[in-house]
Design an enzyme around this catalytic site. Structure first.
Site: not given
Length: 537
Positions: A188, A295, A450-451, A498
């Site tokens: 966080h 998001r 990213n994934d 993205c």
């Protein structure tokens, strides 16, 4: 600077990039005071007073937040501090003679251990928030003032760890940056630091005995270092790098108002990623080509519960109004994996990254998905809207969502509510989707690097032990990206990217050479990316 003070370099990991120079301000945990007044009634009054002050300060912090993600972290703690199931056992221990600080520390320690051992990723992720709350109340019980660190100008905060509420409490206009012995690049506090441009290094390999309060220091949150008592040569090199960064930033800013164009004259669409609505406040919409990724997880992750249709419509409509006619891409809920949401994501998955996440979860939980589709359909009547589905694996998932949209449009029409069918596209982040891209009838494709990188290379992006293998330039990754781009070119379908690759100038040349014509980047990287495109052949 004294010449008898040796330079010390402490290595860590970059959580939020940047450079800073200042002096070390230690914020180390004090041992828990276990001495009791011997009067249970007095200890109870001290404990209740600390809870009241803690709740009041958390409430003030919630009101100061401009983004819902940060507010949600604080609201979780605010809910806990008023939870009788958590508080009453502490009060019982105090009534039996325990010191307030000891009773609180022990009770929260047990809760934190339970959260950390939970099968549910949601509870594991919340363990840090519990630890943050524990430290807040302990500091009050031990007589520390909440704003004492805010009086320090030009300091580098060095701590064992830092909770999100404490991070949000500090005036980062006065602090130069932070260096933590604990922490995570995906935690966080790291997220908050990146959003606010605060240089932060985590996982420092040091001990408290190695640090000197007030020592001159350099925080290198580009290489992941804290340098205590930097020598002259180190200072000179640092000053040179700072001057270079300032000069580069000024030169890059000149490209902001211009279209992103390569030296050969190819125009590249550069949009921004939006993690929460407040992110657009610092961006002139004329400087970008709209929003390439919104998001929506922030709407669902707070303790306030699942957002209804009207609340979602207000958020989506606000983004469309900000864009002023430029396209806005909103991703449907991408819960699961490292983004668990209590009450939605399944408990006990052994590998949530390969489980019920993204569009898989949405199609299984229509009670959450249909209100989002209704809000998106209504938002599409307000301006150019593109809806993007995450974690698509097979064409059936895209087609099922299209049918749901049509049903929703019919319902809204019968209710007399303005609505429209948005462009419906998909993220390409599952290797199977990239290999079979020709089978998908999507209005657009957006590569989620990213994934995609972690699935292709079988490496967690936050796992230091395999970081050398987590390579966005792995030939297999580039081959899949090229495959999707070629399909889009052949069919006249827009293909963008993205993920983090788009914001990193190390990877831009390869992406542009593959033929990508659309990128969505972090708002803070907009100028740098447009400048890099301008210098590409």
């Amino acid at each position: 600077m004294s010449t008898d003070r040796p330079e010390r370099i402490f290595e860590g990991k970059v959580a939020s990039p940047g450079l800073a120079a200042g002096h070390i301000r230690l914020a180390l945990r004090r041992p828990v005071a276990v001495v009791s007044t011997g009067d249970p009634a007095q200890e109870r009054r001290r404990f209740d007073a600390a809870l009241a002050v803690g709740a009041e300060s958390l409430g003030r912090l919630v009101k100061r937040q401009s983004d819902e993600a940060a507010a949600g972290m604080l609201e979780f703690q605010l809910a806990l501090i008023g939870d009788d199931e958590l508080i009453e056992p502490v009060r019982r221990a105090i009534s039996e003679g325990a010191a307030a600080a000891a009773a609180w520390s022990e009770a929260l320690g047990r809760q934190i251990a339970d959260y950390e051992a939970a099968d549910d990723a949601y509870f594991r992720a919340r363990a840090a928030d519990l630890a943050d709350l524990r430290e807040r109340v302990l500091s009050l019980l031990q007589g520390e003032t909440e704003d004492e660190a805010e009086t320090v100008e030009g300091a580098i905060l060095v701590a064992e760890d830092l909770g999100p509420s404490r991070f949000l409490e500090l005036d980062w206009g006065r602090w130069r940056g932070g260096a933590l012995m604990g922490g995570s690049v995906s935690g966080h506090v790291a997220i908050l630091a990146r959003a606010r441009g605060v240089p932060l290094v985590v996982g420092l390999d040091l001990s408290a005995a190695s640090l000197v309060a007030g020592a001159d220091a350099i925080l290198d949150a580009e290489k992941g270092r804290l340098v205590q008592y930097p020598l002259g040569a180190t200072r000179v090199a640092f000053s040179r790098r700072m001057a270079e960064r300032q000069s580069t930033a000024a030169a890059e800013a000149e490209f902001l108002p211009r279209p992103a164009t390569t030296r050969s004259g190819r125009i590249i669409a550069v949009a921004i990623n939006v993690d929460e609505p407040g992110a657009v406040r610092s961006v002139d919409p004329a400087h970008c080509d709209g929003i390439g990724l919104t998001r929506t997880e922030f709407l669902f992750s707070g303790p306030g519960g699942r957002p209804d249709e009207e609340r979602q419509l207000a958020i989506y409509g606000g983004l469309i109004a900000w864009a002023g006619g430029r396209p806005v891409t909103i991703r449907t809920l991408d819960a699961g994996g490292d983004k668990p949401i209590e009450g939605l994501t399944p408990e006990g998955e052994t590998n949530p990254f390969l489980g019920l996440r993204g569009i898989r979860l949405s199609l299984a939980r229509l009670d959450a998905f249909l209100p989002q589709l209704r809000a998106l359909a209504r938002a599409a009547a307000l301006g150019p809207l593109k809806v993007m589905l995450p974690m698509v694996t097979v064409p059936r998932e895209l087609e099922e969502t299209r049918h749901l949209f049509r049903d929703v449009l019919a319902e809204l029409g019968r209710a007399g509510l303005p609505a429209a069918m948005p462009k419906l596209g998909m993220m390409v982040e599952v290797p199977a989707a990239a290999l079979n891209v020709a089978r998908f009838e999507a209005d657009f494709f957006s590569i989620g690097s990213n994934d995609l990188v972690q699935y292709v290379t079988a490496t967690g992006r936050d796992c230091a032990a395999v970081s050398a293998l987590h390579d966005p330039l792995n030939p297999a990754v580039l081959e899949l990206i090229a495959r999707v781009v070629a399909h889009g070119r052949a069919r006249g379908i827009e293909v963008g990217l993205c993920g983090d690759m788009a914001s990193d100038n190390r990877y831009l040349p390869a992406l542009l050479d593959l033929g990508l014509g659309s990128l969505s980047v972090a708002p803070a990287r907009l100028a740098a990316v447009k400048a890099a495109i301008a210098h590409h052949g």
